[in-house]
Design a protein around this motif. Structure first.
Motif, PDB file in Angstrom:
ATOM      1  N   THR A   5      39.764  21.477 -67.913  1.00 24.49           N
ATOM      2  CA  THR A   5      39.165  22.656 -66.534  1.00 24.49           C
ATOM      3  C   THR A   5      39.256  23.541 -65.892  1.00 24.49           C
ATOM      4  OG1 THR A   5      37.949  20.752 -66.881  1.00 24.49           O
ATOM      5  CG2 THR A   5      36.930  21.952 -65.260  1.00 24.49           C
ATOM      6  N   THR A   6      40.566  23.236 -65.283  1.00 23.76           N
ATOM      7  CA  THR A   6      41.100  23.604 -64.602  1.00 23.76           C
ATOM      8  C   THR A   6      41.503  24.857 -64.558  1.00 23.76           C
ATOM      9  OG1 THR A   6      42.714  21.722 -63.993  1.00 23.76           O
ATOM     10  CG2 THR A   6      43.663  23.407 -62.772  1.00 23.76           C
ATOM     11  N   GLU A   7      42.121  25.282 -65.826  1.00 21.70           N
ATOM     12  CA  GLU A   7      42.923  26.344 -66.275  1.00 21.70           C
ATOM     13  C   GLU A   7      41.212  27.142 -66.328  1.00 21.70           C
ATOM     14  OE1 GLU A   7      45.878  27.833 -69.552  1.00 21.70           O
ATOM     15  OE2 GLU A   7      43.905  27.685 -70.883  1.00 21.70           O
ATOM     16  N   ASP A  30      34.855  17.702 -54.228  1.00 23.41           N
ATOM     17  CA  ASP A  30      35.140  18.432 -55.274  1.00 23.41           C
ATOM     18  C   ASP A  30      36.072  17.743 -56.079  1.00 23.41           C
ATOM     19  OD1 ASP A  30      33.048  20.198 -55.686  1.00 23.41           O
ATOM     20  OD2 ASP A  30      33.210  21.663 -54.405  1.00 23.41           O
ATOM     21  N   TYR A  31      37.194  18.449 -57.344  1.00 25.04           N
ATOM     22  CA  TYR A  31      38.567  18.537 -57.881  1.00 25.04           C
ATOM     23  C   TYR A  31      39.302  18.856 -56.765  1.00 25.04           C
ATOM     24  CZ  TYR A  31      42.001  16.449 -61.620  1.00 25.04           C
ATOM     25  OH  TYR A  31      42.974  15.851 -62.197  1.00 25.04           O
ATOM     26  N   GLY A  32      40.821  17.937 -56.654  1.00 27.22           N
ATOM     27  CA  GLY A  32      41.958  18.823 -55.995  1.00 27.22           C
ATOM     28  C   GLY A  32      43.023  19.824 -56.248  1.00 27.22           C
ATOM     29  N   VAL A  85      30.536  14.901 -59.971  1.00 21.81           N
ATOM     30  CA  VAL A  85      31.575  14.321 -59.082  1.00 21.81           C
ATOM     31  C   VAL A  85      32.071  13.191 -59.412  1.00 21.81           C
ATOM     32  CG1 VAL A  85      32.246  13.801 -56.372  1.00 21.81           C
ATOM     33  CG2 VAL A  85      29.801  15.138 -57.157  1.00 21.81           C
ATOM     34  N   ASN A  86      33.631  13.849 -59.602  1.00 22.42           N
ATOM     35  CA  ASN A  86      33.928  12.578 -60.783  1.00 22.42           C
ATOM     36  C   ASN A  86      34.641  11.732 -60.300  1.00 22.42           C
ATOM     37  OD1 ASN A  86      37.607  12.461 -60.033  1.00 22.42           O
ATOM     38  ND2 ASN A  86      36.373  13.875 -59.059  1.00 22.42           N
ATOM     39  N   ILE A  87      34.419  11.312 -58.780  1.00 24.41           N
ATOM     40  CA  ILE A  87      34.419   9.919 -58.060  1.00 24.41           C
ATOM     41  C   ILE A  87      33.568   8.899 -58.049  1.00 24.41           C
ATOM     42  CG2 ILE A  87      36.923  11.152 -56.908  1.00 24.41           C
ATOM     43  CD1 ILE A  87      35.328  11.861 -54.504  1.00 24.41           C
ATOM     44  N   VAL A 110      30.363  26.392 -61.556  1.00 24.69           N
ATOM     45  CA  VAL A 110      30.335  24.980 -61.896  1.00 24.69           C
ATOM     46  C   VAL A 110      31.462  23.864 -62.257  1.00 24.69           C
ATOM     47  CG1 VAL A 110      28.506  23.441 -62.900  1.00 24.69           C
ATOM     48  CG2 VAL A 110      27.673  25.562 -62.093  1.00 24.69           C
ATOM     49  N   ASP A 111      31.791  22.906 -61.644  1.00 25.68           N
ATOM     50  CA  ASP A 111      32.662  22.559 -62.177  1.00 25.68           C
ATOM     51  C   ASP A 111      32.540  21.436 -63.338  1.00 25.68           C
ATOM     52  OD1 ASP A 111      34.882  20.031 -63.382  1.00 25.68           O
ATOM     53  OD2 ASP A 111      35.458  20.397 -61.391  1.00 25.68           O
ATOM     54  N   GLY A 112      32.129  21.730 -64.512  1.00 26.70           N
ATOM     55  CA  GLY A 112      31.847  20.872 -65.545  1.00 26.70           C
ATOM     56  C   GLY A 112      31.977  20.121 -66.236  1.00 26.70           C
ATOM     57  N   ALA A 113      34.066  19.614 -65.218  1.00 31.73           N
ATOM     58  CA  ALA A 113      34.415  18.809 -66.419  1.00 31.73           C
ATOM     59  C   ALA A 113      33.833  17.041 -66.284  1.00 31.73           C
ATOM     60  CB  ALA A 113      35.625  18.348 -64.652  1.00 31.73           C
ATOM     61  N   HIS A 114      33.053  16.404 -65.959  1.00 28.41           N
ATOM     62  CA  HIS A 114      32.565  15.308 -66.867  1.00 28.41           C
ATOM     63  C   HIS A 114      31.533  15.456 -67.173  1.00 28.41           C
ATOM     64  CE1 HIS A 114      35.406  12.339 -66.265  1.00 28.41           C
ATOM     65  NE2 HIS A 114      35.745  13.145 -64.761  1.00 28.41           N
ATOM     66  N   ALA A 115      30.338  16.608 -67.310  1.00 27.61           N
ATOM     67  CA  ALA A 115      28.720  16.665 -67.423  1.00 27.61           C
ATOM     68  C   ALA A 115      28.651  17.246 -68.899  1.00 27.61           C
ATOM     69  CB  ALA A 115      28.321  17.267 -66.406  1.00 27.61           C
ATOM     70  N   THR A 133      34.582  23.364 -68.174  1.00 26.02           N
ATOM     71  CA  THR A 133      34.662  22.327 -68.343  1.00 26.02           C
ATOM     72  C   THR A 133      36.012  21.996 -69.808  1.00 26.02           C
ATOM     73  OG1 THR A 133      33.490  20.524 -69.058  1.00 26.02           O
ATOM     74  CG2 THR A 133      33.410  22.562 -70.612  1.00 26.02           C
ATOM     75  N   SER A 134      36.244  20.548 -70.007  1.00 24.82           N
ATOM     76  CA  SER A 134      37.372  19.765 -70.751  1.00 24.82           C
ATOM     77  C   SER A 134      37.032  19.536 -71.849  1.00 24.82           C
ATOM     78  CB  SER A 134      38.199  18.861 -70.071  1.00 24.82           C
ATOM     79  OG  SER A 134      38.939  19.795 -68.835  1.00 24.82           O
ATOM     80  N   LEU A 135      37.136  20.182 -73.172  1.00 24.86           N
ATOM     81  CA  LEU A 135      36.645  19.322 -74.602  1.00 24.86           C
ATOM     82  C   LEU A 135      37.195  18.264 -74.504  1.00 24.86           C
ATOM     83  CD1 LEU A 135      36.243  22.460 -76.082  1.00 24.86           C
ATOM     84  CD2 LEU A 135      34.176  21.535 -74.402  1.00 24.86           C
ATOM     85  N   HIS A 136      38.666  17.877 -73.863  1.00 23.15           N
ATOM     86  CA  HIS A 136      39.036  16.694 -74.516  1.00 23.15           C
ATOM     87  C   HIS A 136      38.693  15.587 -73.301  1.00 23.15           C
ATOM     88  CE1 HIS A 136      42.054  18.864 -71.436  1.00 23.15           C
ATOM     89  NE2 HIS A 136      41.033  17.772 -70.504  1.00 23.15           N
ATOM     90  N   LYS A 137      37.781  15.289 -72.661  1.00 21.97           N
ATOM     91  CA  LYS A 137      37.018  14.228 -71.741  1.00 21.97           C
ATOM     92  C   LYS A 137      35.309  14.495 -72.771  1.00 21.97           C
ATOM     93  CE  LYS A 137      37.990  16.042 -67.411  1.00 21.97           C
ATOM     94  NZ  LYS A 137      38.874  15.312 -66.720  1.00 21.97           N
ATOM     95  N   TRP A 138      34.744  14.753 -72.085  1.00 24.63           N
ATOM     96  CA  TRP A 138      33.287  13.528 -73.092  1.00 24.63           C
ATOM     97  C   TRP A 138      32.221  13.935 -74.041  1.00 24.63           C
ATOM     98  CZ3 TRP A 138      31.285   9.421 -70.980  1.00 24.63           C
ATOM     99  CH2 TRP A 138      32.000   8.840 -69.554  1.00 24.63           C
TER     100      TRP A 138
HETATM  101  C1  LIG Z   1      35.605  16.991 -61.495  1.00 19.39           C
HETATM  102  C2  LIG Z   1      36.430  16.868 -62.494  1.00 19.39           C
HETATM  103  N1  LIG Z   1      36.648  18.544 -62.366  1.00 19.39           N
HETATM  104  C3  LIG Z   1      38.098  19.243 -62.925  1.00 19.39           C
HETATM  105  C4  LIG Z   1      38.999  18.133 -63.603  1.00 19.39           C
HETATM  106  C5  LIG Z   1      39.990  18.760 -64.734  1.00 19.39           C
HETATM  107  O1  LIG Z   1      40.067  18.323 -65.503  1.00 19.39           O
HETATM  108  P1  LIG Z   1      41.223  18.665 -65.875  1.00 19.39           P
HETATM  109  O2  LIG Z   1      42.124  18.173 -65.916  1.00 19.39           O
HETATM  110  O3  LIG Z   1      41.258  18.869 -68.147  1.00 19.39           O
HETATM  111  O4  LIG Z   1      41.764  20.118 -66.205  1.00 19.39           O
HETATM  112  C6  LIG Z   1      38.655  16.644 -63.620  1.00 19.39           C
HETATM  113  C7  LIG Z   1      39.330  16.015 -64.420  1.00 19.39           C
HETATM  114  O5  LIG Z   1      39.107  14.627 -64.091  1.00 19.39           O
HETATM  115  C8  LIG Z   1      37.237  16.325 -63.011  1.00 19.39           C
HETATM  116  O6  LIG Z   1      37.291  15.159 -62.381  1.00 19.39           O
END
Ligand SMILES: Cc1ncc(COP(=O)(O)O)c(C=O)c1O
Length: 299
Positions: A5-7, A30-32, A85-87, A110-115, A133-138
């Protein structure tokens, strides 16, 4: 395809054709990593950042939509919003936020990391401009795979993170030059999708929500327990956050790990003080019962 997701999202944040004085809207929750990329663009290119606080228990979707609307000015170009929201695990009304932002001439990322592969939805129906999004999450792919969705009309104006040679207009490949890359992770994606489809996203979402509701319903109302997740069950799924008054989240997470062998993530900021609890499909209700007992003991 990206590494995560970061990239995906940083490709857009740094590659957006910013002009000095342009504004971007986001949330303190949002994510840091993305917030840091916005701050870097602020330092380099003189854009202005406007961060809102996401109301935790909105009576209607419009309360959230309005919170974002109020931060938009005629100079706003891009709005970043978390699908979940991840937190806190809070699911935000993305379609309504996109429609509002578009009506004001603002694009939405949209930050879809967790959705993604957690909730039953279709990216096109969200009507967003960018989705990462990241595929290594869900989706449970091994670490190191994600994707960036970008509306075709935005490809040409976006600067790649790593320069690509000449490509055809509208060709997404121009954003995908990463240098030599190990394909082992990528090769697992088809298997992960097959497994995901075998379970079915409807059943997956239902099971994940069931597990969260299972433990949350048992700790809600216990004196000194604070739930940092919306009470409306449609506004969250697997992820929820629980705190204990007068107990530091780091101490709570340490005790859960050392005394009960339960891995959680301590969150202590932007109005959220507690541990993020994330069951997956294979988590059993017996394990959740042990977690609930641990919470009661700590209280
Ligand atoms: C909301 C959210 N955005 C982005 C990221 C970053 O994901 P990644 O480290 O796979 O890039 C995370 C990671 O937990 C996240 O929770």
């Amino acid at each position: 395809m990206t590494r995560n997701t970061t990239e995906s999202l940083d490709t857009i944040i740094q590659g957006f054709p910013w002009k000095r004085g342009d504004e971007a809207v986001m949330a303190n929750q949002d994510y840091g990593a993305m917030l840091n990329m916005f701050k870097q663009v602020q330092s380099r290119q003189g854009i202005v950042l406007k961060a809102i606080d996401i109301p935790m228990n909105p009576s209607r979707d419009e309360v959230i939509v309005d919170a974002y609307r109020k931060a938009i000015t005629p100079k706003t170009r891009l709005l970043m919003v978390c699908h979940m929201v991840n937190i806190t695990g809070h699911i935000l009304p993305i379609r309504k936020i996109c429609d509002m932002a578009h009506s004001m001439g603002v694009e939405v990322m949209v930050d879809g990391a967790h959705a993604f592969a957690h909730l039953d939805f279709n990216i096109k129906e969200l009507n967003c401009d960018y989705y990462g999004t990241s595929l290594h999450k869900w989706l449970s792919v091994p670490l190191g795979a994600g994707f960036l969705y970008i509306k075709k009309e935005h490809i040409d104006k976006t600067w790649p993170l790593i320069a690509e040679g000449k490509t055809q207009p509208g060709e997404i490949r121009k954003l995908n030059h990463t240098g030599t890359h190990p394909v082992a992770t990528d090769l697992t994606i088809m298997d992960a999708i097959e497994y995901h489809n075998m379970i079915g996203i409807e059943r997956k979402e239902a099971r994940l929500r069931y597990l969260q509701n299972y433990w949350v319903d048992k700790v809600r109302g216990i004196e000194n327990v604070v739930l940092n997740t919306p009470t409306d069950k449609r506004r969250s799924c697997a992820i929820a956050n629980v705190g204990i008054k007068e107990m530091k989240p780091s101490e709570m997470a340490r005790s859960l790990m050392d005394d009960h062998n339960i891995w959680t993530v301590a969150i202590d900021g932007v109005g959220v003080h507690g541990c993020r609890i994330t069951p997956n499909l294979y988590t059993t209700t017996e394990e959740l019962d042990r977690f609930v007992e641990a919470i009661k003991e700590m209280v």
